[in-house]
Design an enzyme around this catalytic site. Structure first.
Site: not given
Ligand code: UD1
Ligand code: MG
Length: 460
Positions: A21, A26, A166, A327
């Site tokens: 989600a 960036r 964290e 291909r």
């Protein structure tokens, strides 16, 4: 006796939840981050490939709002995948809780993974499950980070995992820890919801951190443990530099597997493979070869330098390139040869048949041992529809011929060089479509004499 012991750890059902989600800002892309490709498939698909998929196992993907594209990609990879939507981004625990319905039904293991970790291996998830089976309620996949900046740190107390801190919320001493959280966690399905529901958002970001589950579990007397992985395997992708780094690592892994399985890669670093490339025994791949998705190359085939293949089957002993382009839908049967500057699309090249130089063969079926001369083109498209060309076994199509489809050349027939073939040719016939050659004896000599005389009179 518990169910675990009665059925064995491997038999316990596993729900894998993949968080996808994130906004992935960036990446600077219109495409959601997890749909960016590594080795020919979306990063999300790589993660789904690593998830356990025994009969009772389930996979769920958490997507952001209005992300039908991510949901469709997940379901295209594995049709049974359940999709849940996290409508607001309020942290990793909040994201996991978007799948509450799946968590409520989960009885065995629950693995949480991120959709941007394309290098994760199924063996690693199996190791988390195995450690769970030994009694840990929460098992975190950790790694020793060369540079731990930005990662959650794994904090131990009395030799046991006690908390994940964290970076933003860590003390200087805690920041000095280099053992980090990869993001992958396995939970006991019987306690996961209770742990997640107890997570609050009293941290510097005001987010619900999945990582807080460890401290809560420990406070409840549950055992938390760490399984270690290589930093390279748990690498997350947040921008296109990291995407390229993940690609390089994946290519190295794929090439190594191909070589160990018996293929010779003359200059491995210049060969690009895809996630599903199948390469047989004693195949030789020369430098500068690009192999896109859906390619299989069978025993003894040689792919010469600077060739490009995608969606093709190269049969045993077949010979491709240099500078060939195969291909999707190209099938080369045993010993077939496709030479330089040849393009093949949706066409079967029969056993031992040769298309050696400068051709386009599209929507065609070329019989065994047929010889397609230099510069032969199948004219398969009228601007609206595509048509097929059939060339029978052992036929010989002379150089620079155009085969205007739909058309068929019978087995053993000859087509004279430079012909434009618009009508079917019978087996063993000669078809020639060009003007009779005219010859004027001595013409060139007298032409030169006349022109030299004109020049001598001063005409330019
Ligand atoms: C997370 C971990 C950290 C770990 C690191 C590894 C937490 C709180 N921290 O930090 O311990 O070292 O990963 O890379 O879990 N996501 C959602 N919804 C949200 C928030 C996040 O789906 O509301 C998804 C993101 O898209 C991403 C993943 O969850 O795929 C991790 O989120 P991110 O914000 O990248 O967490 P980190 O700060 O990297
Ligand atoms: Mg992250």
């Amino acid at each position: 006796m518990s169910d675990d012991v009665a059925t064995g750890p491997e038999a316990r059902a596993c729900l894998t939840l993949v968080l996808a989600a994130g906004e992935g800002k960036r990446m600077r892309s219109a495409l959601p981050k997890v749909l960016h490709h590594v080795a020919g498939q979306a990063m999300l698909a790589h993660v789904l490939d690593a998830a356990p998929r025994q009969a009772d196992d389930e996979i769920a993907v958490i997507v952001g709002p209005d992300r039908a594209d991510v949901a469709a990609a997940a379901q295209a990879k594995h049709p049974g995948v359940r999709i849940f939507t996290q409508t607001e981004r309020r942290g990793t625990a909040h994201a996991v809780l978007a799948a509450r319905a799946a968590l409520e039904a989960a009885k065995g293991d629950v693995i949480i993974a991120y959709g941007d970790m394309p290098l994760i291996l199924p063996e690693t998830l199996a190791r988390l499950k195995a450690r769970r089976a030994q009694g840990a309620a929460v098992v975190v996949l950790g790694f020793h980070a060369a540079d731990p900046t930005g990662y959650g740190r794994l904090l131990h107390k009395d030799g046991r995992l006690a908390a994940i801190r964290e970076e933003r919320d860590a003390s200087p001493q805690e920041r000095a820890v280099t053992l980090c959280n990869s993001g992958l966690v396995a939970f006991d399905g019987a306690v996961v919801l209770a742990l997640l529901d107890a997570i609050g958002n009293a941290n510097s970001q005001g987010e619900f951190y999945l990582t807080d589950a460890v401290e809560i579990a420990c406070a409840r007397g549950l055992v938390c443990d760490v399984v270690l992985a290589d930093e390279a395997e748990v690498r997350g992708v947040n921008d296109r530099v990291q995407l390229a780094e993940a690609e390089a690592l994946m290519q190295e892994r794929l090439r190594r597997a191909a070589m160990l399985a018996g293929a010779t890669l003359v200059d491995p670093a210049s060969v690009h493979l895809s996630f599903d490339t199948k390469i047989g025994f004693d195949v030789i791949i020369e430098p500068q070869v690009f192999i896109g998705p859906g390619v299989s190359i069978e025993t003894g085939a040689v792919i010469h330098a600077s060739s490009n293949l995608e969606g093709v089957k190269v049969g045993p002993g077949a010979n491709v390139g240099p500078f060939a382009r195969l291909r999707p839908g190209a099938v080369l049967e045993q010993g077939a040869k496709v030479g330089n500057f040849v393009e093949i699309k949706a066409a079967r090249i029969g056993a031992g048949a040769k298309v050696s130089h400068l051709s386009y063969i599209g929507d065609a079926d070329i019989g065994a041992e047929a010889n397609i001369g230099a510069g032969v083109i199948t004219c398969n498209y009228d601007g609206f529809l595509k048509y097929r060309t059939i060339v029978g076994a052992g036929a010989f199509v002379g150089s620079n011929s155009a085969l205007v489809a739909p058309v068929s050349i019978g087995a053993g027939a000859y087509v004279g060089s430079g012909s434009v073939i618009t009508k079917d040719v019978s087996a063993d016939a000669l078809a020639l479509e060009r003007n009779q050659q005219l010859e004027k004896p001595g013409w060139a000599q007298s032409f030169r004499a006349r022109r030299l005389a004109m020049k001598a009179k001063g005409r330019s």
